[in-house]
Design a protein around this motif. Structure first.
Motif, mmCIF file in Angstrom:
data_model
loop_
_atom_site.group_PDB
_atom_site.id
_atom_site.type_symbol
_atom_site.label_atom_id
_atom_site.label_comp_id
_atom_site.label_asym_id
_atom_site.label_seq_id
_atom_site.Cartn_x
_atom_site.Cartn_y
_atom_site.Cartn_z
ATOM 1 N N LEU A 5 -1.196 -2.475 4.099
ATOM 2 C CA LEU A 5 0.179 -2.976 3.943
ATOM 3 C C LEU A 5 0.290 -4.496 4.045
ATOM 4 O O LEU A 5 1.350 -5.057 3.769
ATOM 5 N N LYS A 6 -0.797 -5.141 4.442
ATOM 6 C CA LYS A 6 -0.755 -6.606 4.597
ATOM 7 C C LYS A 6 -0.573 -7.293 3.251
ATOM 8 O O LYS A 6 -1.259 -6.975 2.284
ATOM 9 N N PRO A 7 0.326 -8.276 3.171
ATOM 10 C CA PRO A 7 0.425 -9.046 1.932
ATOM 11 C C PRO A 7 -0.811 -9.938 1.746
ATOM 12 O O PRO A 7 -1.561 -10.171 2.697
ATOM 13 N N LEU A 8 -0.992 -10.409 0.527
ATOM 14 C CA LEU A 8 -2.104 -11.314 0.229
ATOM 15 C C LEU A 8 -1.554 -12.503 -0.549
ATOM 16 O O LEU A 8 -0.816 -12.333 -1.516
ATOM 17 N N GLU A 9 -1.917 -13.685 -0.089
ATOM 18 C CA GLU A 9 -1.546 -14.910 -0.811
ATOM 19 C C GLU A 9 -2.787 -15.766 -0.935
ATOM 20 O O GLU A 9 -3.388 -16.179 0.055
ATOM 21 N N SER A 10 -3.211 -15.973 -2.166
ATOM 22 C CA SER A 10 -4.427 -16.746 -2.416
ATOM 23 C C SER A 10 -4.245 -17.538 -3.706
ATOM 24 O O SER A 10 -4.310 -16.983 -4.800
ATOM 25 N N VAL A 294 -6.493 7.359 2.515
ATOM 26 C CA VAL A 294 -5.947 6.131 3.090
ATOM 27 C C VAL A 294 -6.853 5.595 4.185
ATOM 28 O O VAL A 294 -7.084 4.383 4.278
ATOM 29 N N LYS A 295 -7.387 6.477 5.004
ATOM 30 C CA LYS A 295 -8.222 6.039 6.138
ATOM 31 C C LYS A 295 -9.449 5.274 5.652
ATOM 32 O O LYS A 295 -9.896 4.322 6.310
ATOM 33 N N ASP A 296 -9.992 5.664 4.508
ATOM 34 C CA ASP A 296 -11.163 4.960 3.973
ATOM 35 C C ASP A 296 -10.776 3.586 3.439
ATOM 36 O O ASP A 296 -11.509 2.612 3.617
ATOM 37 N N LEU A 300 -12.413 0.166 4.988
ATOM 38 C CA LEU A 300 -13.156 -0.783 4.152
ATOM 39 C C LEU A 300 -12.553 -2.184 4.227
ATOM 40 O O LEU A 300 -13.282 -3.179 4.237
ATOM 41 N N LEU A 301 -11.237 -2.259 4.322
ATOM 42 C CA LEU A 301 -10.575 -3.559 4.498
ATOM 43 C C LEU A 301 -10.874 -4.134 5.877
ATOM 44 O O LEU A 301 -11.194 -5.319 6.013
ATOM 45 N N LEU A 302 -10.778 -3.281 6.885
ATOM 46 C CA LEU A 302 -11.020 -3.721 8.265
ATOM 47 C C LEU A 302 -12.448 -4.222 8.455
ATOM 48 O O LEU A 302 -12.693 -5.203 9.161
ATOM 49 N N GLU A 303 -13.394 -3.571 7.788
ATOM 50 C CA GLU A 303 -14.810 -3.958 7.894
ATOM 51 C C GLU A 303 -15.147 -5.175 7.038
ATOM 52 O O GLU A 303 -16.300 -5.638 7.033
#
Length: 330
Positions: A5-10, A294-296, A300-303
């Motif tokens: 759910l985190k936004p991304l700004e790049s 969703v858990k995967d 993968l994002l957390l890692e």
């Protein structure tokens, strides 16, 4: 907080969350490649509710000689722009951003589809399909670069939020990048930097077409998973150069292995590739492949395996996947 759910700004890219829908061919276009009612209905259904931050529209051919299959979408003529506007609008009005993927099939094209002998970096048969191709001349390479540029301009005129260059799944730019199919002895063959010369020329041309505001993505087949083919070390060099050339996002997939791995069905099976690319670039990296839970995606994002997660077949099978996923996270 949920990673998904985190936004991304790049740089040029601003997204409300980390979930994207990767390009998946529908074969629903008109015979001439124009956007059909079925295409509009499909993308309307997938983007409804705006849960997916970004939808990358399926690979679309930039010229007739690069057409991969019947009923493939086209960005090869100015006459496609009007219906492409409708497609971009359908996705955007539902609350998702829309990116168009540009492709040339090269030796993966069939004569019966294109009406001409397939072309390739070298006269080497494509490992997974196609007739024996003939080797491109330098002038023809320049013409292909120009076709990418014109196609990117059409995408911009149609109102899309970004453009993706396809260099994966055994298509033309993958063929240039892979030592399996690029046996050239001129400046377009040899070491990694020579094999990506066409990519860098296309990136420069596409940037000229779309201007400084629109993000450019590149889908990179980061390994062929075949002896003598592209390795992750090759792709690290390439990704670094692509970032320097102005690419905003690197979308990781397979090369001549295409989008699956026979001996690996783990969620995010291309994660070793995306993780390796993240070591050498500062721009966002997309990971797609086998992610259905969703858990995967969260793990993968957390890692740190990727910055954005592509969920393809699960969304293809269930248009409510994203809605259910976000409801479970809130």
């Amino acid at each position: 907080m949920s990673q998904l759910l985190k936004p991304l700004e790049s740089g040029r890219l601003v997204l409300k969350n980390r979930l994207i829908m990767p390009p998946m061919a529908t074969a629903k276009s008109e015979k001439d490649g124009k956007v059909s009612r079925e295409v509009l209905e499909y993308y309307d259904e997938k983007s409804r509710g705006g849960y997916i931050s970004l939808i990358i529209v399926e690979h679309s051919f930039i010229e007739q000689q690069g057409k991969a299959s019947e009923n493939q979408l086209s960005v090869a003529e100015d006459s496609t722009i009007e219906n492409l506007k409708k497609l971009a609008n359908v996705i955007q009005k539902n609350g998702s951003k829309a990116v168009m993927q540009l492709n040339h099939a090269g030796s993966a094209a069939l004569t019966e589809v294109t009406g001409s002998i397939p072309i390739a970096p070298s006269a080497v048969a494509n490992p997974f399909k196609g007739d024996m191709p003939r080797e491109l001349t330098k002038k023809e390479i320049k013409d292909i670069v120009e076709s990418f540029k014109k196609a990117a301009l059409r995408v911009k005129k149609a109102g899309f939020d970004g453009v993706e260059i396809h260099s994966a799944h055994g298509y033309l730019l993958n063929q240039f990048f892979s030592p399996l199919t690029n046996k050239r002895t001129d400046e377009y063959g040899g070491d990694v930097n020579s094999r990506i010369k066409i990519h860098l020329e296309i990136i420069k041309a596409v940037r000229e077409a779309v201007g400084n505001e629109m993000p450019i993505f590149i889908r990179l087949g980061a390994s062929d998973y075949m002896e003598g083919g592209i390795t992750i070390e090759d792709s690290k060099i390439a990704a670094h150069e692509f970032e320097k050339a102005g690419v905003d996002v690197i979308d990781i997939s397979g090369g001549f292995c295409r989008f699956t791995l026979e001996d690996n069905t783990l969620p995010g099976y291309f994660a070793p590739l995306s993780e390796g690319i993240k070591e050498v670039v500062s721009i966002p990296v997309i990971l797609t492949g086998g992610i259905t839970e969703v858990k995967d995606a969260e793990r993968l994002l957390l890692e740190g395996k990727a910055d954005l997660i592509g969920v393809g077949r699960a969304i293809y099978k269930d248009s409510e996947w994203a809605k259910k996923a976000f409801e479970s996270l809130r």
